[in-house]
Design a protein around this motif. Sequence first.
Motif, PDB file in Angstrom:
ATOM      1  N   SER A  86      -1.820  10.189  44.996  1.00  0.00           N
ATOM      2  CA  SER A  86      -2.450  11.245  44.192  1.00  0.00           C
ATOM      3  C   SER A  86      -2.519  12.557  44.964  1.00  0.00           C
ATOM      4  O   SER A  86      -2.309  13.636  44.396  1.00  0.00           O
ATOM      5  N   ALA A  87      -2.804  12.477  46.257  1.00  0.00           N
ATOM      6  CA  ALA A  87      -2.841  13.686  47.091  1.00  0.00           C
ATOM      7  C   ALA A  87      -1.461  14.332  47.144  1.00  0.00           C
ATOM      8  O   ALA A  87      -1.339  15.558  47.046  1.00  0.00           O
ATOM      9  N   LEU A  88      -0.414  13.529  47.270  1.00  0.00           N
ATOM     10  CA  LEU A  88       0.944  14.066  47.342  1.00  0.00           C
ATOM     11  C   LEU A  88       1.373  14.689  46.015  1.00  0.00           C
ATOM     12  O   LEU A  88       2.038  15.730  46.000  1.00  0.00           O
ATOM     13  N   ARG A 146       1.409  17.579  56.972  1.00  0.00           N
ATOM     14  CA  ARG A 146       0.495  16.893  57.881  1.00  0.00           C
ATOM     15  C   ARG A 146      -0.431  16.027  57.041  1.00  0.00           C
ATOM     16  O   ARG A 146      -1.063  16.512  56.100  1.00  0.00           O
ATOM     17  N   ILE A 147      -0.498  14.759  57.393  1.00  0.00           N
ATOM     18  CA  ILE A 147      -1.365  13.815  56.687  1.00  0.00           C
ATOM     19  C   ILE A 147      -2.439  13.361  57.660  1.00  0.00           C
ATOM     20  O   ILE A 147      -2.138  12.902  58.760  1.00  0.00           O
ATOM     21  N   GLU A 185      -7.119  16.953  49.170  1.00  0.00           N
ATOM     22  CA  GLU A 185      -7.727  15.710  49.642  1.00  0.00           C
ATOM     23  C   GLU A 185      -7.866  14.762  48.456  1.00  0.00           C
ATOM     24  O   GLU A 185      -8.155  15.195  47.337  1.00  0.00           O
ATOM     25  N   HIS A 186      -7.638  13.500  48.726  1.00  0.00           N
ATOM     26  CA  HIS A 186      -7.807  12.499  47.680  1.00  0.00           C
ATOM     27  C   HIS A 186      -7.968  11.137  48.340  1.00  0.00           C
ATOM     28  O   HIS A 186      -7.489  10.927  49.445  1.00  0.00           O
ATOM     29  N   ILE A 187      -8.582  10.236  47.613  1.00  0.00           N
ATOM     30  CA  ILE A 187      -8.781   8.882  48.149  1.00  0.00           C
ATOM     31  C   ILE A 187      -7.466   8.091  48.149  1.00  0.00           C
ATOM     32  O   ILE A 187      -7.269   7.206  48.975  1.00  0.00           O
ATOM     33  N   LEU A 236     -10.707   9.323  52.908  1.00  0.00           N
ATOM     34  CA  LEU A 236      -9.945  10.335  52.188  1.00  0.00           C
ATOM     35  C   LEU A 236      -8.675  10.686  52.952  1.00  0.00           C
ATOM     36  O   LEU A 236      -8.665  10.693  54.177  1.00  0.00           O
ATOM     37  N   PHE A 237      -7.634  10.975  52.205  1.00  0.00           N
ATOM     38  CA  PHE A 237      -6.412  11.499  52.796  1.00  0.00           C
ATOM     39  C   PHE A 237      -6.424  13.011  52.610  1.00  0.00           C
ATOM     40  O   PHE A 237      -6.585  13.505  51.499  1.00  0.00           O
TER      41      PHE A 237
END
Length: 105
Positions: free
Chosen positions: A79-81, A45-46, A73-75, A53-54
């Motif tokens: 990077s979040a993935l 889930r994104i 969480e990441h901008i 933020l993601f």
Amino acid sequence: MNLQITGDRIHLNPAIKTLISEKIDQQIGKLLTNFSTDIQIASIRIQKEKLELFKVNFDMTLPGKKHIYAETEHILLESALIDLSHQVEKQIKKYLHHPWFLSPS
């Protein structure tokens, strides 16, 4: 791996789906090659949060009712993935190397 992707406040365009395939599906799938494809079911889930933020989470259950869950969480979505993939890989490797684990048939 059968990966069910949902988006909240974000359009899941082909570029995002390709990124998810490269960073999550292919990486995690390599660890699960001994499992039949019908149990390789996971959800991602994104969410696009405030402050741009993601927030991304991963959810999967492996045999023996082992629940694999990670959230980050990441901008930057990429990077979040990547972070999410590392968290999930660590949990799956721990599961696969547990003394009671027997190779699935």
